[in-house]
Scaffold this motif. Structure first.
Motif, PDB file in Angstrom:
ATOM      1  N   MET A 192      -7.417   3.262  65.398  1.00 45.83           N
ATOM      2  CA  MET A 192      -8.217   4.032  64.443  1.00 45.83           C
ATOM      3  C   MET A 192      -9.650   3.517  64.370  1.00 45.83           C
ATOM      4  O   MET A 192      -9.885   2.306  64.425  1.00 45.83           O
ATOM      5  N   ASP A 193     -10.584   4.458  64.197  1.00 45.08           N
ATOM      6  CA  ASP A 193     -11.962   4.042  63.952  1.00 45.08           C
ATOM      7  C   ASP A 193     -12.166   3.818  62.452  1.00 45.08           C
ATOM      8  O   ASP A 193     -11.243   3.974  61.645  1.00 45.08           O
ATOM      9  N   LEU A 194     -13.375   3.461  62.077  1.00 46.03           N
ATOM     10  CA  LEU A 194     -13.665   3.088  60.694  1.00 46.03           C
ATOM     11  C   LEU A 194     -13.402   4.229  59.724  1.00 46.03           C
ATOM     12  O   LEU A 194     -12.707   4.053  58.709  1.00 46.03           O
ATOM     13  N   LEU A 195     -13.943   5.421  60.010  1.00 45.04           N
ATOM     14  CA  LEU A 195     -13.801   6.532  59.076  1.00 45.04           C
ATOM     15  C   LEU A 195     -12.342   6.947  58.916  1.00 45.04           C
ATOM     16  O   LEU A 195     -11.880   7.206  57.796  1.00 45.04           O
ATOM     17  N   ARG A 196     -11.594   7.020  60.016  1.00 45.86           N
ATOM     18  CA  ARG A 196     -10.174   7.394  59.930  1.00 45.86           C
ATOM     19  C   ARG A 196      -9.382   6.360  59.133  1.00 45.86           C
ATOM     20  O   ARG A 196      -8.504   6.706  58.337  1.00 45.86           O
ATOM     21  N   LEU A 230      -7.299   6.969  55.201  1.00 43.80           N
ATOM     22  CA  LEU A 230      -5.843   6.935  55.042  1.00 43.80           C
ATOM     23  C   LEU A 230      -5.473   7.187  53.584  1.00 43.80           C
ATOM     24  O   LEU A 230      -6.104   6.629  52.672  1.00 43.80           O
ATOM     25  N   PRO A 231      -4.456   8.022  53.339  1.00 39.91           N
ATOM     26  CA  PRO A 231      -4.117   8.359  51.951  1.00 39.91           C
ATOM     27  C   PRO A 231      -3.584   7.153  51.175  1.00 39.91           C
ATOM     28  O   PRO A 231      -2.815   6.342  51.704  1.00 39.91           O
ATOM     29  N   GLY A 232      -4.037   7.040  49.932  1.00 36.74           N
ATOM     30  CA  GLY A 232      -3.474   6.059  49.009  1.00 36.74           C
ATOM     31  C   GLY A 232      -4.021   4.654  49.097  1.00 36.74           C
ATOM     32  O   GLY A 232      -3.639   3.786  48.308  1.00 36.74           O
ATOM     33  N   ILE A 233      -4.926   4.366  50.050  1.00 32.94           N
ATOM     34  CA  ILE A 233      -5.398   2.990  50.177  1.00 32.94           C
ATOM     35  C   ILE A 233      -6.582   2.736  49.243  1.00 32.94           C
ATOM     36  O   ILE A 233      -7.246   3.666  48.774  1.00 32.94           O
ATOM     37  N   LYS A 234      -6.843   1.441  48.976  1.00 32.41           N
ATOM     38  CA  LYS A 234      -7.902   1.049  48.051  1.00 32.41           C
ATOM     39  C   LYS A 234      -8.741  -0.070  48.671  1.00 32.41           C
ATOM     40  O   LYS A 234      -8.202  -0.987  49.292  1.00 32.41           O
ATOM     41  N   ILE A 235     -10.037   0.028  48.468  1.00 33.06           N
ATOM     42  CA  ILE A 235     -10.949  -1.039  48.875  1.00 33.06           C
ATOM     43  C   ILE A 235     -11.393  -1.791  47.629  1.00 33.06           C
ATOM     44  O   ILE A 235     -11.687  -1.189  46.590  1.00 33.06           O
ATOM     45  N   LEU A 236     -11.418  -3.108  47.718  1.00 31.28           N
ATOM     46  CA  LEU A 236     -11.974  -3.939  46.649  1.00 31.28           C
ATOM     47  C   LEU A 236     -13.443  -4.179  46.982  1.00 31.28           C
ATOM     48  O   LEU A 236     -13.765  -4.679  48.062  1.00 31.28           O
ATOM     49  N   LYS A 237     -14.329  -3.830  46.067  1.00 27.41           N
ATOM     50  CA  LYS A 237     -15.767  -3.854  46.353  1.00 27.41           C
ATOM     51  C   LYS A 237     -16.519  -4.438  45.173  1.00 27.41           C
ATOM     52  O   LYS A 237     -16.318  -4.016  44.035  1.00 27.41           O
ATOM     53  N   ASP A 248      -6.257  -3.108  48.952  1.00 28.32           N
ATOM     54  CA  ASP A 248      -5.731  -3.316  50.302  1.00 28.32           C
ATOM     55  C   ASP A 248      -6.607  -4.203  51.179  1.00 28.32           C
ATOM     56  O   ASP A 248      -6.091  -4.907  52.058  1.00 28.32           O
ATOM     57  N   PHE A 249      -7.923  -4.179  50.975  1.00 29.39           N
ATOM     58  CA  PHE A 249      -8.796  -4.962  51.845  1.00 29.39           C
ATOM     59  C   PHE A 249     -10.180  -5.098  51.227  1.00 29.39           C
ATOM     60  O   PHE A 249     -10.544  -4.384  50.280  1.00 29.39           O
ATOM     61  N   ILE A 250     -10.937  -6.022  51.788  1.00 32.68           N
ATOM     62  CA  ILE A 250     -12.365  -6.152  51.508  1.00 32.68           C
ATOM     63  C   ILE A 250     -13.105  -6.197  52.842  1.00 32.68           C
ATOM     64  O   ILE A 250     -12.524  -6.511  53.882  1.00 32.68           O
ATOM     65  N   ALA A 305     -19.664   5.446  55.583  1.00 27.41           N
ATOM     66  CA  ALA A 305     -18.250   5.724  55.845  1.00 27.41           C
ATOM     67  C   ALA A 305     -17.429   5.667  54.562  1.00 27.41           C
ATOM     68  O   ALA A 305     -16.531   6.482  54.342  1.00 27.41           O
ATOM     69  N   ILE A 306     -17.727   4.714  53.697  1.00 26.00           N
ATOM     70  CA  ILE A 306     -17.030   4.630  52.400  1.00 26.00           C
ATOM     71  C   ILE A 306     -17.273   5.897  51.594  1.00 26.00           C
ATOM     72  O   ILE A 306     -16.352   6.477  51.010  1.00 26.00           O
ATOM     73  N   GLU A 307     -18.533   6.343  51.570  1.00 24.27           N
ATOM     74  CA  GLU A 307     -18.870   7.545  50.793  1.00 24.27           C
ATOM     75  C   GLU A 307     -18.201   8.789  51.372  1.00 24.27           C
ATOM     76  O   GLU A 307     -17.643   9.616  50.641  1.00 24.27           O
ATOM     77  N   ARG A 308     -18.197   8.929  52.682  1.00 27.80           N
ATOM     78  CA  ARG A 308     -17.619  10.113  53.326  1.00 27.80           C
ATOM     79  C   ARG A 308     -16.103  10.149  53.198  1.00 27.80           C
ATOM     80  O   ARG A 308     -15.507  11.223  53.060  1.00 27.80           O
ATOM     81  N   SER A 309     -15.472   9.001  53.235  1.00 29.74           N
ATOM     82  CA  SER A 309     -14.005   8.962  53.194  1.00 29.74           C
ATOM     83  C   SER A 309     -13.446   9.228  51.805  1.00 29.74           C
ATOM     84  O   SER A 309     -12.293   9.618  51.661  1.00 29.74           O
ATOM     85  N   ARG A 310     -14.264   8.993  50.786  1.00 26.46           N
ATOM     86  CA  ARG A 310     -13.826   9.128  49.398  1.00 26.46           C
ATOM     87  C   ARG A 310     -12.629   8.233  49.077  1.00 26.46           C
ATOM     88  O   ARG A 310     -11.762   8.567  48.273  1.00 26.46           O
ATOM     89  N   ILE A 311     -12.590   7.083  49.698  1.00 31.63           N
ATOM     90  CA  ILE A 311     -11.546   6.105  49.435  1.00 31.63           C
ATOM     91  C   ILE A 311     -11.630   5.636  47.982  1.00 31.63           C
ATOM     92  O   ILE A 311     -12.710   5.619  47.384  1.00 31.63           O
ATOM     93  N   THR A 312     -10.498   5.268  47.395  1.00 33.24           N
ATOM     94  CA  THR A 312     -10.482   4.721  46.045  1.00 33.24           C
ATOM     95  C   THR A 312     -11.116   3.335  46.062  1.00 33.24           C
ATOM     96  O   THR A 312     -10.711   2.459  46.830  1.00 33.24           O
TER      97      THR A 312
END
Length: 242
Positions: free
Chosen positions: A129-133, A137-144, A185-187, A157-164
């Motif tokens: 998988m590349d960065l945007l894909r 991924l559904p349901g994942i979360k980034i700690l920021k 899930d990750f940082i 990529a964070i903005e486009r993906s609309r990740i939580t």
């Protein structure tokens, strides 16, 4: 009191006033302890990958300066408030920050320290998988960290993906511990820092995931308040090590 004592006291007063004037006129450089970027060595001297080129340029350009240890979020607030001539050292440049801050030329091209995902063991995307894909991924979360930037490519990529996004004011090591505890899930963190965190927290809890096509480490800058003159920034830029 004899004449010699009076002269000595006057000299001390003048020296004290001169020191105060120097401190008042000095450009305030904000930093946080984050090895290897900025930290204190065994003698207590401030050093690091972003500190050294800044000090060299300040001295070459004959600019007086003072280091002030300041938490990351506070650095952004102080620069935006524009109450003083101040620069945050080692910042990434992005669209939001350019609305209120002035930027120097790059003080560090961090091409040898690309960001990676430091993740808990249950986060196992397909390695193709590349960065945007990956971020989509559904349901994942980034700690920021609040108001943090990872450079244009990752920020977009964070903005486009609309990740939580799970926001925090914690420093990097505590963020890694939060990932190990499944708070998210990750940082994103430079790979050398990620390796150190894994060593300290445990290979059974954390690992590094690298999406395809991750960008090289972005450039870092002085991010300055509007009270820092263009003339001073130009002097600094000309004096930067080539």
């Amino acid at each position: 009191m004899n004449h010699r004592c009076i002269q000595l006291l006057l000299g001390l007063c003048i020296c004290s006033l001169s020191t105060q004037a120097f401190a008042a006129d000095a450009l305030k450089l904000l930093y946080e302890i984050r090895e290897p970027m900025s930290y204190r060595d065994s003698r207590g001297k401030i050093t690091g990958l972003v500190v050294t080129p800044v000090e060299q340029a300040m001295l070459a350009a004959d600019i007086s300066y003072v280091w002030i240890e300041t938490p990351f979020k506070r650095q952004l607030n102080v620069v935006e408030a524009n109450d003083d001539a101040v620069c945050a050292v080692g910042m990434f440049k992005n669209r939001d920050r350019q609305k209120y801050a002035k930027f120097s030329l790059a003080i560090l091209r961090d091409t040898t320290r690309p960001s990676v995902m430091l993740a808990h063991k249950d986060f196992q995307p397909d390695k193709g998988m590349d960065l945007l894909r990956t971020l989509s991924l559904p349901g994942i979360k980034i700690l920021k960290k609040e108001s943090a930037s990872y450079g244009t490519v990752i920020d977009d990529a964070i903005e486009r993906s609309r990740i939580t996004v799970v926001g925090t004011t914690a420093e990097s090591m505590n963020m890694a511990k939060m990932i190990a505890a499944r708070r998210a899930d990750f940082i994103f963190v430079p790979e050398d820092e990620a390796l150190n965190m894994i060593k300290l927290i445990g290979e059974d809890k954390l690992y590094i995931f690298k999406p395809l096509g991750m960008p090289q480490g972005p450039e870092r800058f002085l991010m300055c308040s509007q009270q820092v003159s263009d003339e001073l920034l130009q002097r600094f830029n000309k004096a930067l090590p080539k």
